[in-house]
Each structure stands twice: as C-alpha cells, then as structure tokens.
Write a protein that holds these residues in place. Structure first.
Motif, short mmCIF file in Angstrom:
data_model
loop_
_atom_site.label_atom_id
_atom_site.label_comp_id
_atom_site.label_asym_id
_atom_site.label_seq_id
_atom_site.Cartn_x
_atom_site.Cartn_y
_atom_site.Cartn_z
N ILE A 99 1.54 1.74 -8.05
CA ILE A 99 2.92 1.32 -8.46
C ILE A 99 2.69 0.52 -9.69
N ASP A 100 1.73 -0.13 -10.20
CA ASP A 100 1.78 -0.85 -11.29
C ASP A 100 1.10 -0.10 -12.42
N GLU A 101 0.38 1.17 -12.01
CA GLU A 101 -0.18 1.93 -13.14
C GLU A 101 1.00 2.77 -13.95
N GLU A 102 0.42 2.56 -15.13
CA GLU A 102 1.42 3.33 -16.08
C GLU A 102 1.08 4.88 -16.30
N LEU A 103 2.09 5.69 -16.09
CA LEU A 103 1.86 7.17 -16.17
C LEU A 103 1.53 7.48 -17.70
N GLN B 179 0.89 -1.05 0.05
CA GLN B 179 -0.05 0.07 -0.04
C GLN B 179 0.95 1.24 0.01
N MET B 180 0.64 1.91 -1.03
CA MET B 180 1.30 3.20 -1.18
C MET B 180 1.42 4.21 -0.02
N SER B 181 0.12 4.52 0.75
CA SER B 181 -0.08 5.04 1.96
C SER B 181 0.73 4.69 3.20
N TYR C 268 2.12 8.59 -5.62
CA TYR C 268 1.20 8.76 -4.52
C TYR C 268 0.29 10.24 -4.57
N PHE C 269 1.04 11.13 -4.95
CA PHE C 269 0.58 12.44 -4.99
C PHE C 269 -0.32 12.83 -6.25
N ARG D 230 3.93 3.26 2.87
CA ARG D 230 5.42 3.46 2.44
C ARG D 230 5.73 4.97 2.41
N ILE D 231 4.97 5.93 2.12
CA ILE D 231 5.03 7.25 2.18
C ILE D 231 4.98 7.83 3.49
N PRO D 232 6.04 8.29 3.97
CA PRO D 232 6.18 9.04 5.56
C PRO D 232 5.37 10.38 5.56
N GLN D 233 4.82 10.27 6.83
CA GLN D 233 3.79 11.46 7.11
C GLN D 233 4.42 13.00 6.71
N HIS D 234 5.53 12.97 7.03
CA HIS D 234 6.24 14.50 6.74
C HIS D 234 6.57 14.58 5.49
N ASN D 235 6.34 13.66 4.49
CA ASN D 235 6.96 13.82 3.02
C ASN D 235 6.30 14.99 2.37
N PHE D 236 7.03 15.55 1.46
CA PHE D 236 6.54 16.95 1.11
C PHE D 236 5.32 16.63 0.03
N TYR D 237 5.26 15.54 -0.64
CA TYR D 237 4.21 15.40 -1.67
C TYR D 237 2.93 14.89 -1.14
N ARG D 238 3.23 14.12 0.18
CA ARG D 238 2.00 13.57 1.08
C ARG D 238 1.38 14.92 1.46
N ARG D 239 2.06 15.87 2.17
CA ARG D 239 1.53 16.98 2.66
C ARG D 239 0.82 17.82 1.64
N LEU D 240 1.57 18.06 0.64
CA LEU D 240 1.05 18.80 -0.64
C LEU D 240 -0.35 18.08 -1.00
N LYS D 241 -0.48 16.86 -1.22
CA LYS D 241 -1.53 15.91 -1.59
C LYS D 241 -2.94 16.40 -0.52
N GLU D 242 -2.29 16.49 0.68
CA GLU D 242 -3.49 16.66 1.62
C GLU D 242 -4.27 18.32 1.62
N VAL D 243 -3.45 19.37 1.12
CA VAL D 243 -3.98 20.58 1.17
C VAL D 243 -4.08 21.13 -0.12
N LEU D 244 -3.81 20.36 -1.33
CA LEU D 244 -4.21 21.11 -2.72
C LEU D 244 -5.38 20.23 -3.11
N ASP D 245 -6.43 20.89 -3.32
CA ASP D 245 -7.65 20.47 -3.74
C ASP D 245 -7.87 21.08 -5.33
N LEU D 246 -7.73 20.46 -6.29
CA LEU D 246 -8.14 20.74 -7.78
C LEU D 246 -9.27 20.38 -8.30
#
Length: 517
Positions: free
Chosen positions: A96-100, A16-18, A90-91, A20-36
């Motif tokens: 992990i198995d999806e192609e961009l 599970q990606m969630s 994650y952001f 593996r990504i630390p709570q203080h990671n920049f992109y994890r924090r950005l994902k939580e605050v940025l609503d597009l």
C-alpha cells in the motif's frame, strides 16, 4: 445513542493486503492462476548488464492487462486508477505504501519488447484455456473489424511528387460549399512516414476513378456523414498518407464517417468463445486478401496446442476461389458464402467435365482455349471460345452472340471449389454453421471494442497496434477463464492423445516380447 466517528491518522498501523482482499475477488483469483515467471528469461536479452533497474516484465504485463480489464486505454489514467485499488495493488505485488511505476515507463517498455513476446504471453493464456477444456479446436469462426487509429484525418498529406499531384487534384476536384471556406488544414510537427510511404502509388486509371468519385460526392458532400471533418474530403490511400501514423489507412463502414483505421482480424473457437488468434493489418485491403495468412498462423498455433482444425467459418468478405482452393489444400472445410456476383456459367449452357467444354442450347461444343489473369487483383480465369463457323448458321445467333462473331465464355478457374463450398453452405449443416458464426465471433468483437479497451489504438504503427490487440484478447480470455465452470469440450486433442498412448503401449509390449527371445 448517536455515534460519531472521529478520524485521527495513526503513526503506526498493522495492515496486510492479503487480509483485506476477499477470497472471491477477481484479481485475487487471477493472481493465483496466472504465472508469468517465464517472462524473465524470455526478456533478459532486451536489457543491459548495468544501469538503473527497469520495470519488472511481469508487473508490466499485469499492468497492461489491468488496463484492458478495466477498459482504460490511457497509461496515465491506468496508473492513477491502479494506485487507488487495493485488489489491483495486490495483483501487481505492490504494497500500500509502494509507488507504482511512472506512466511513461509503460509506453517505453511496450516499444522495447517485440511482437513475439506478446504472442508468447497470448499463447500461454490460450494454453491455460485449452488445459481447462475451454477450446475444442475443430471449428473456428473468423471475422474482422476496423479499429480507430491514433491519428486525425485533418493531418493527411499529399503523396509526392507534391507539385504534380497538387496541380492534378486542383484540375479534377469538385468543390463543395465547405471548401470555399478557407479553413487551413492542421499541420503535424514531425513526419514519421518513410520516403516510400510518401510516394504516390496511384496509376492514371486510379486517379481517373478518384476524379469521377469526387464529382459524385460533390452533390451531397455537405450532408454526408463526417462532412464537417475537412480532412475527410476527396482523400484516397493512393494519393494521401498520414504523417502522424503512416501505417494507418483510410477506410469507411456503411453509414459512418471515413477515418484512419487499422484492421483487426480475429479468430474465435466456437466451443466457449475463446479467442485463438488476433492480428493487426492495414485497413485498405479486403478481408479475403488476409485469409491465407490467418489460416497458416492459426493452424500452426492449434497444432502446437494438440488440437485439430476441421471447419473454417467466415462471412462473404472472405470469399474467393483462391481461398476455397487453399483451404481444401489445408484439409479444411470452408463455410464461406460466395459473393452475389458469382455465376457458375452462362444460362442455358451445360458444362461437360470430362471434355472440359460447354454445350450450348443447340448442342454445339464450346472448347477450352486458355487460362488467363484478369483485373488489378489478377483473378485467375478460364476461357472457352468457339470458332465463328460453329455459330454461323445457329438459329439463336442474334440473341446469343449479339454483336460478337464468336461465342466466348469466361469463368473462374476455381469453379469446382466454388460449387463444393456452395453445396456445404446451403446444406442443413451449413445453415447451422452460419448461426454458430453469428453468435460466436460478432459478440466477441463487440465486447472487445466496448469493454476491453479496443475502441481505439493508443499507439503508433502496425507493430504496436498488433501488441495492443494481443493484450486486449488476453484480457478477454482470462476473464472467460475465471468465469468458466469446468465442462468437457469436444476436442480432437483428447482423441489424438488416446491413440498416441495406445501406440506407446503397443510399442512397449512389442519391445518386451522381442527382448524375451
């Protein structure tokens, strides 16, 4: 006991990606605050009702932001880099198995969306900064910097009519030793310039100035910065254009080679260095020609955010009487140092404001005669002229008039605006504002060009360059947003909201009193 790691790829794994990504990671924090999510209704009209599904607009903007946060300007490199980073996946909302998405999809989508969509996302990020207390609004610092265009000086072409112009340039061109080497100039495959952009715009006087400049350059042509670039010789925006990127313009900074650039105009709030406005312009004009357009757009944006703009800080490049008068009309105090060529009037003469005239050292009056426009920029000026009979018996006639028969004084029409601005600039507060500007907007430009992917525009055209600059500014503001420790910025918006709430309360009380009777 020595250990040895044996690797054997598992057929099934629990991951599970969630986790593996630390709570203080920049992109994890950005994902939580940025609503597009507002992008879905905003961009729906640019797609058809059938066909293959395109890239998610939210994913597109997040991918673009990642590029500028990671200082990657190539779409191909961006996809490769993102596929190797768990926190970026994650952001973006990819497993992990999806192609961009394919890298060309980013370029096509960037061209699909108009500038207004990018400005809306920029306004959304700015609103986040305002709500967090990072923007005061009352003082804005404005500056500019050239950004290299995606075009080569070697591909420059002569403007039409080519036959007449080529013969003229051959007759005026001063040949250096490098020109004697018959190196062919690289030709482009397709010409993207319109007929209007290919047509020569230089007058006879401008071509004559190019001739004199070429002769001067020929003396030290081989030692000049960028002399090895054949396309940089003897070129002018009046006589040459870029078929690759017609919106790019030839410009130069002191001590650097001439290049095809765009001009980035930037406005930064002085409270916590948040970018409040950015836009791309042609690089062949002076900064003071863009200030009024910047002011109108920036004031409107700050007003929508509930902020009141009071002080405008800029360097000498934005100085002009028209700009001083315009800023006063907008209710702004300018702290813009004037050019060194500005003089309030002739030495030894005294200006009489009530009669609008000048008094010479012999106490004779030189009255106002007319308002006129001078030069290619049509600078508005006032003329004061005395009759020759006034100065006929003057003891200082020879030194004052020299070869003229009458005294003539020409000054800028905006003398009073100049003097008020100079008083502010030379005051104690003006010196503080100068240091504030230097420590605010100039470091921001350095960050954007060195670390936020704005060292070069990787697109073609002015509109596309404007989108790139907005994305870079968004990435900068979001990084500031996540690093910001909650503080209270001095803002007129809070005061305005306080008064509005008081008025609403008084209105409710008055309504109740009237209803009681």
């Amino acid at each position: 006991m020595q250990g040895k790691k044996d690797y054997q790829e598992k057929l099934f794994a629990h991951f599970q990606m969630s986790e593996r990504i630390p709570q203080h990671n920049f992109y994890r924090r950005l994902k939580e605050v940025l609503d597009l999510d507002f992008l879905y209704p905003l961009t729906r009209s640019y797609y058809g009702a059938s066909g293959q599904k395109s890239i998610d607009p939210v994913v597109f903007f997040k991918l673009c932001l990642v590029g500028y946060l990671e200082n990657i300007i190539s779409d191909r490199d961006l996809i490769v880099h993102s596929s190797l980073r768990l926190d970026i996946l994650y952001f973006l909302g990819y497993d992990i198995d999806e192609e961009l998405p394919w890298h060309s999809t980013i370029s096509r989508t960037r061209q699909l969306y108009p500038e207004e969509v990018f400005e809306e996302v920029f306004a959304k990020v700015l609103t986040m900064c305002v709500e967090k207390g990072m923007v005061s609004g009352h003082t804005q610092a404005i500056d500019s910097a050239p950004v290299k265009a995606n075009a080569s000086m070697d591909s420059l072409a002569l403007k039409v009519p080519q036959e007449d112009l080529e013969a003229h340039l051959k007759s005026i061109r001063a040949i250096s030793s490098m020109d004697k080497q018959e190196t062919p100039i690289r030709k482009v495959q397709t010409n993207k310039a319109s007929k209007e952009q290919q047509r020569i715009t230089a007058s006879k006087s401008e071509l004559q100035s190019i001739k004199s400049r070429n002769k001067k350059w020929a003396k030290d042509q081989d030692q000049r910065p960028g002399a090895g670039n054949k396309g940089s010789k003897y070129t002018s925006n009046k006589t040459h254009y870029s078929p690759t990127d017609p919106d790019a313009r030839i410009s130069v900074k002191p001590g650097k080679a001439r290049k095809l650039n765009y001009m980035s105009q930037l406005s930064v709030d002085t409270a916590h260095h948040v970018i409040t406005d950015i836009s791309a312009y042609h690089a062949d004009k002076k900064d003071n020609q863009y200030l009024q357009d910047i002011t109108v757009r920036l004031k409107s944006r700050l007003h929508r955010q509930g902020l009141i703009w009071r002080n405008c800080l800029a360097d000498t490049g934005y100085s002009s009487g028209e700009n001083y008068a315009f800023l006063e009309e907008q209710g702004l105090e300018s702290y813009i140092p004037p050019h060194g060529t500005y003089k309030g009037g002739p030495e030894g003469f005294t200006y009489h404001q009530e009669r609008d005239c000048w008094i010479c050292p012999q106490q004779k009056e030189i009255p106002f005669t007319k308002v006129f426009y001078e030069g290619t920029n049509a600078n508005k000026k006032k003329e004061y002229r005395a009759s020759k009979y006034v100065c006929i018996d003057c003891p200082i006639r020879s030194s004052c008039l020299k070869k003229s028969q009458e005294k003539r004084i020409t000054i800028t029409y905006y003398k009073e605006e100049y003097e008020r601005n100079i008083t502010r600039v030379n005051s104690k507060r003006g010196r503080y504002m100068k240091s504030k500007r230097q420590s605010t907007v100039e470091p921001v430009f350095g960050t954007l060009t060195q670390f936020m992917g704005l060292r070069k525009i990787n697109t073609i055209g002015l509109k596309q360059a404007n989108k790139v600059m907005h994305l870079s500014a968004m990435a900068y503001n979001l990084k500031k947003y996540l690093k910001f420790i909650s503080k209270t910025a001095k803002s007129d918006a809070k005061t305005l909201c306080y008064f509005l709430n008081c008025l609403k309360a008084l209105f409710r009380i008055e309504t109740r009193v009237l209803s009681a009777f």
